[in-house]
Design an enzyme around this catalytic site. Structure first.
Site, PDB file in Angstrom:
ATOM      1  CG  ASP A  12      -1.865  -1.199   1.228  1.00 36.27           C
ATOM      2  OD1 ASP A  12      -2.217  -1.684   0.134  1.00 36.27           O
ATOM      3  OD2 ASP A  12      -2.218  -1.665   2.329  1.00 36.27           O
ATOM      4  CE  LYS A  15       2.361  -2.486  -4.448  1.00 39.38           C
ATOM      5  NZ  LYS A  15       2.098  -2.174  -3.036  1.00 39.38           N
ATOM      6  N   GLY A  39      -4.585  -4.396  -3.749  1.00 40.68           N
ATOM      7  CA  GLY A  39      -5.577  -3.357  -4.029  1.00 40.68           C
ATOM      8  C   GLY A  39      -4.805  -2.135  -4.452  1.00 40.68           C
ATOM      9  CG  HIS A  40      -2.154  -2.218  -7.051  1.00 41.23           C
ATOM     10  ND1 HIS A  40      -1.351  -2.876  -7.932  1.00 41.23           N
ATOM     11  CD2 HIS A  40      -1.800  -2.676  -5.818  1.00 41.23           C
ATOM     12  CE1 HIS A  40      -0.549  -3.698  -7.267  1.00 41.23           C
ATOM     13  NE2 HIS A  40      -0.815  -3.605  -5.990  1.00 41.23           N
ATOM     14  CB  THR A  41      -5.942   3.512  -5.117  1.00 43.59           C
ATOM     15  OG1 THR A  41      -6.138   2.616  -4.030  1.00 43.59           O
ATOM     16  CG2 THR A  41      -7.107   4.456  -5.248  1.00 43.59           C
ATOM     17  CD  GLN A 223       0.583  -9.112  -2.735  1.00 38.11           C
ATOM     18  OE1 GLN A 223       1.146  -9.773  -3.584  1.00 38.11           O
ATOM     19  NE2 GLN A 223      -0.658  -8.752  -2.851  1.00 38.11           N
TER      20      GLN A 223
HETATM   21  P1  GDP Z   1      -0.794   0.275  -3.534  1.00 38.19           P
HETATM   22  O1  GDP Z   1      -1.352  -1.002  -3.022  1.00 38.19           O
HETATM   23  O2  GDP Z   1       0.674   0.399  -3.298  1.00 38.19           O
HETATM   24  O3  GDP Z   1      -1.156   0.547  -4.965  1.00 38.19           O
HETATM   25  O4  GDP Z   1      -1.473   1.436  -2.668  1.00 38.19           O
HETATM   26  P2  GDP Z   1      -3.047   1.580  -2.268  1.00 38.19           P
HETATM   27  O5  GDP Z   1      -3.791   1.995  -3.464  1.00 38.19           O
HETATM   28  O6  GDP Z   1      -3.503   0.359  -1.553  1.00 38.19           O
HETATM   29  O7  GDP Z   1      -2.963   2.694  -1.180  1.00 38.19           O
HETATM   30  C1  GDP Z   1      -2.402   3.934  -1.456  1.00 38.19           C
HETATM   31  C2  GDP Z   1      -3.438   5.043  -1.193  1.00 38.19           C
HETATM   32  O8  GDP Z   1      -2.754   6.271  -1.220  1.00 38.19           O
HETATM   33  C3  GDP Z   1      -4.513   5.150  -2.238  1.00 38.19           C
HETATM   34  O9  GDP Z   1      -5.692   5.572  -1.618  1.00 38.19           O
HETATM   35  C4  GDP Z   1      -3.995   6.241  -3.192  1.00 38.19           C
HETATM   36  O10 GDP Z   1      -5.031   6.930  -3.860  1.00 38.19           O
HETATM   37  C5  GDP Z   1      -3.284   7.128  -2.231  1.00 38.19           C
HETATM   38  N1  GDP Z   1      -2.115   7.857  -2.734  1.00 38.19           N
HETATM   39  C6  GDP Z   1      -1.166   7.501  -3.626  1.00 38.19           C
HETATM   40  N2  GDP Z   1      -0.200   8.434  -3.676  1.00 38.19           N
HETATM   41  C7  GDP Z   1      -0.551   9.399  -2.807  1.00 38.19           C
HETATM   42  C8  GDP Z   1       0.056  10.624  -2.377  1.00 38.19           C
HETATM   43  O11 GDP Z   1       1.139  11.006  -2.793  1.00 38.19           O
HETATM   44  N3  GDP Z   1      -0.636  11.343  -1.415  1.00 38.19           N
HETATM   45  C9  GDP Z   1      -1.824  10.938  -0.901  1.00 38.19           C
HETATM   46  N4  GDP Z   1      -2.422  11.695   0.023  1.00 38.19           N
HETATM   47  N5  GDP Z   1      -2.394   9.808  -1.282  1.00 38.19           N
HETATM   48  C10 GDP Z   1      -1.762   9.041  -2.204  1.00 38.19           C
HETATM   49  P1  IMO Z   2      -0.858  -4.262  -2.243  1.00 36.46           P
HETATM   50  O1  IMO Z   2      -0.463  -4.822  -3.572  1.00 36.46           O
HETATM   51  C1  IMO Z   2      -0.786  -4.652   2.106  1.00 36.46           C
HETATM   52  C2  IMO Z   2      -0.751  -8.715   3.748  1.00 36.46           C
HETATM   53  C3  IMO Z   2      -1.968  -9.140   4.526  1.00 36.46           C
HETATM   54  C4  IMO Z   2      -1.315 -10.081   5.533  1.00 36.46           C
HETATM   55  C5  IMO Z   2      -0.250 -10.771   4.703  1.00 36.46           C
HETATM   56  C6  IMO Z   2      -0.656 -12.132   4.169  1.00 36.46           C
HETATM   57  O2  IMO Z   2      -2.160  -3.556  -2.260  1.00 36.46           O
HETATM   58  O3  IMO Z   2       0.259  -3.470  -1.653  1.00 36.46           O
HETATM   59  P2  IMO Z   2      -2.300 -12.875   2.210  1.00 36.46           P
HETATM   60  O4  IMO Z   2      -3.768 -12.665   2.049  1.00 36.46           O
HETATM   61  O5  IMO Z   2      -1.464 -12.315   1.122  1.00 36.46           O
HETATM   62  O6  IMO Z   2      -1.945 -14.297   2.515  1.00 36.46           O
HETATM   63  O7  IMO Z   2      -1.930 -12.059   3.558  1.00 36.46           O
HETATM   64  O8  IMO Z   2       0.028  -9.908   3.624  1.00 36.46           O
HETATM   65  N1  IMO Z   2      -1.007  -8.221   2.367  1.00 36.46           N
HETATM   66  C7  IMO Z   2      -0.971  -6.925   2.026  1.00 36.46           C
HETATM   67  N2  IMO Z   2      -0.783  -5.827   2.776  1.00 36.46           N
HETATM   68  N3  IMO Z   2      -0.930  -4.535   0.771  1.00 36.46           N
HETATM   69  C8  IMO Z   2      -1.085  -5.633   0.007  1.00 36.46           C
HETATM   70  O9  IMO Z   2      -1.117  -5.578  -1.342  1.00 36.46           O
HETATM   71  C9  IMO Z   2      -1.151  -6.901   0.629  1.00 36.46           C
HETATM   72  N4  IMO Z   2      -1.330  -8.158   0.185  1.00 36.46           N
HETATM   73  C10 IMO Z   2      -1.221  -8.953   1.257  1.00 36.46           C
HETATM   74  O10 IMO Z   2      -2.564  -8.036   5.153  1.00 36.46           O
HETATM   75  O11 IMO Z   2      -0.681  -9.364   6.541  1.00 36.46           O
HETATM   76 MG    MG Z   3      -2.904  -1.697  -1.802  1.00 39.46          MG
END
Ligand code: GDP
Ligand code: IMO
Ligand code: MG
Length: 429
Positions: A12, A15, A39-41, A223
């Site tokens: 998170d 990415k 979960g990629h936003t 991840q």
């Molecule tokens: P990922 O799994 O690495 O793709 O990240 P997620 O999407 O799970 O979580 C990142 C969150 O941060 C999302 O809600 C994005 O919209 C948000 N985000 C990404 N870059 C920035 C930033 O520079 N600032 C802020 N405030 N939010 C960001």
């Molecule tokens: P993105 O791509 C954050 C964490 C779970 C748990 C551990 C094992 O959005 O960054 P699993 O279901 O994979 O067997 O769970 O890994 N986990 C993540 N944490 N971002 C993720 O993906 C994750 N994918 C798995 O919370 O601790």
């Molecule tokens: Mg994520």
């Protein structure tokens, strides 16, 4: 040019936003590991998109998006994601799924829950998406591949064995749970086969042709390094290799073809699920950052644990993945903090360690060593170039770059597409 993008902490990091930026100039985006635990936003003018299985390049019609052989695909989730995209007017004609990718089967999420419950206080805090059980079956050679959907006779025989003789006895005898009717499962999966058929391909020649033509290819990591099966905080990890090596085996791209690895980091740290987190903030500052950053899991909605930036972790990620350039995201979330800390090492019984420990039980006896820096206490959301950033913010970024050993060339100043500061040579030109 081939770029691998990896998460540098516990996931998170942001990415999705960096992938969206790079995908604009890519001809191909490939997911190579993980599944719908990711979960990629991506936020565009059309709103927010949360991608779990579909590569985050799908919003660019000219970009071929591939779910690679190393991904575990839950067909139910993939079909749902496809229909959600179509409802929003996006026709995913540019999507392909490798026939070698394994499937998360109907019983895998159930096993994920049952195994977590059985662990009791030692549970891992998985996403309950069946990821671990699906990879375990792949390695046990009782997994189903996406390509199997196109062979009804094969599916029939294999379901009879795997469900009838392996899974059902465990479910009924060990967990006192209900058995699956494998014949109705066959019917169900043949339904998915029909709907997924246009997307199922042997992606080997497609990826190799793209490499031969010099296309810009982005490997979208899911991840992160500290969740890596080998290099993360085992057993509190995911069941794949989110590090750079996993991107290669999960796509069939040779190491000699890769030009650059980009590491994505958050300006602080967060973790969902259990396991060591040396720089964790258990005080009001952690709560403030969680609230300001809306740090709740994209997939499960769980509150994320928050901590200070840990350069011992980030430098480890730089070295394991060969990160050449780094992205530092969500800096704006720290806008109101008067004092920032960076964890640079761990004191383990009087000895300083500058990288994560293999033996996770040692973390109980570790004291994090911090460096302190003043915060910038100014909103940075409107910064569009390096000079727009307050000098204290630039100092924080430069210090992190120095500590981790990679230049920070991509800087996130807000969730929107335009809230991005870039420097250094252009990528994918
Ligand atoms: P990922 O799994 O690495 O793709 O990240 P997620 O999407 O799970 O979580 C990142 C969150 O941060 C999302 O809600 C994005 O919209 C948000 N985000 C990404 N870059 C920035 C930033 O520079 N600032 C802020 N405030 N939010 C960001
Ligand atoms: P993105 O791509 C954050 C964490 C779970 C748990 C551990 C094992 O959005 O960054 P699993 O279901 O994979 O067997 O769970 O890994 N986990 C993540 N944490 N971002 C993720 O993906 C994750 N994918 C798995 O919370 O601790
Ligand atoms: Mg994520």
């Amino acid at each position: 040019m081939v770029i691998i993008l990896v998460g540098g902490q516990w996931g998170d990091e942001g990415k999705g936003k960096v992938i969206d930026f790079l995908a604009a100039k890519a001809q191909m985006v490939i997911r190579s590991q993980g599944g719908n635990n990711a979960g990629h936003t991506v936020i565009t003018e059309d709103g927010e998109f949360k991608f779990q299985l579909i590569p985050s390049g799908i919003l660019y019609p000219a970009c071929t998006c591939i779910i690679g052989n190393g991904v575990v695909v839950d067909p139910i989730v993939l079909l749902r994601e496809l229909s959600q995209l179509k409802e929003r007017g996006i026709q995913p004609k540019n999507l392909m799924v490798s026939e070698r990718a394994h499937m998360v089967m109907r019983y895998h999420p159930l096993f994920d829950r049952l195994e977590e419950d059985a662990r009791g206080d030692d549970r891992l805090g998985t996403t309950w998406r069946g990821i671990g059980p699906a990879y375990a079956d792949k390695i046990r050679r009782i997994g189903f591949r996406i390509g199997d959907l196109q062979k009804e006779g094969f599916m029939r025989k294999k379901l009879a064995f795997v469900v009838g003789q392996v899974k059902n006895p465990i479910l009924t005898k060990l967990y006192d749970a209900e058995a699956y009717d494998w014949e109705s499962m066959l019917e169900e999966y043949m339904g998915y086969a029909k709907q997924l058929d246009p997307y199922i391909k042997d992606t080997f020649p497609i990826i190799q042709d793209a490499l031969d033509s010099g296309a810009n290819i982005l490997l979208e990591g899911a991840q992160a390094t500290m969740l890596d099966l080998d290099f993360g905080t085992y057993p509190y990890v995911t069941s794949s290799n989110p590090t750079a090596g996993g991107a290669l085996t999960g796509s069939g791209i040779a190491p000699t073809k890769v030009d650059l690895t980009i590491g994505v980091f958050k300006a602080y740290a967060s973790r969902v699920g259990y396991g060591p987190f040396p720089s964790e903030l258990l005080d009001g500052v952690g709560d403030q950052i969680r609230e300001r950053g809306h740090e709740f899991g994209t997939v499960t909605g769980r509150p994320r644990r928050i901590g200070w930036f840990d350069s011992a972790v980030a430098r480890y990620a730089v070295r394991i993945n060969g990160v050449g350039r780094a992205a530092l995201m969500r800096l704006d979330i720290l806008d109101e903090q008067p004092l920032l800390k960076i964890c640079t090492a761990y004191d383990f019984r009087g000895e300083l360690h500058h990288h994560p420990l293999a033996n996770i039980s040692h973390y109980k006896h570790c004291t994090p060593i911090y460096e302190e820096m003043p915060g910038w206490e100014t909103p940075i959301g409107s910064a569009r170039c390096w000079e727009d950033l307050p000098s204290r913010c630039r100092d924080y970024i430069e210090r992190i770059g120095e500590l981790i050993g990679a230049p920070i060339d991509l800087i996130g100043t807000g969730p929107r597409r335009d809230q991005f500061v870039t420097r250094g040579p252009k990528l994918f030109d």
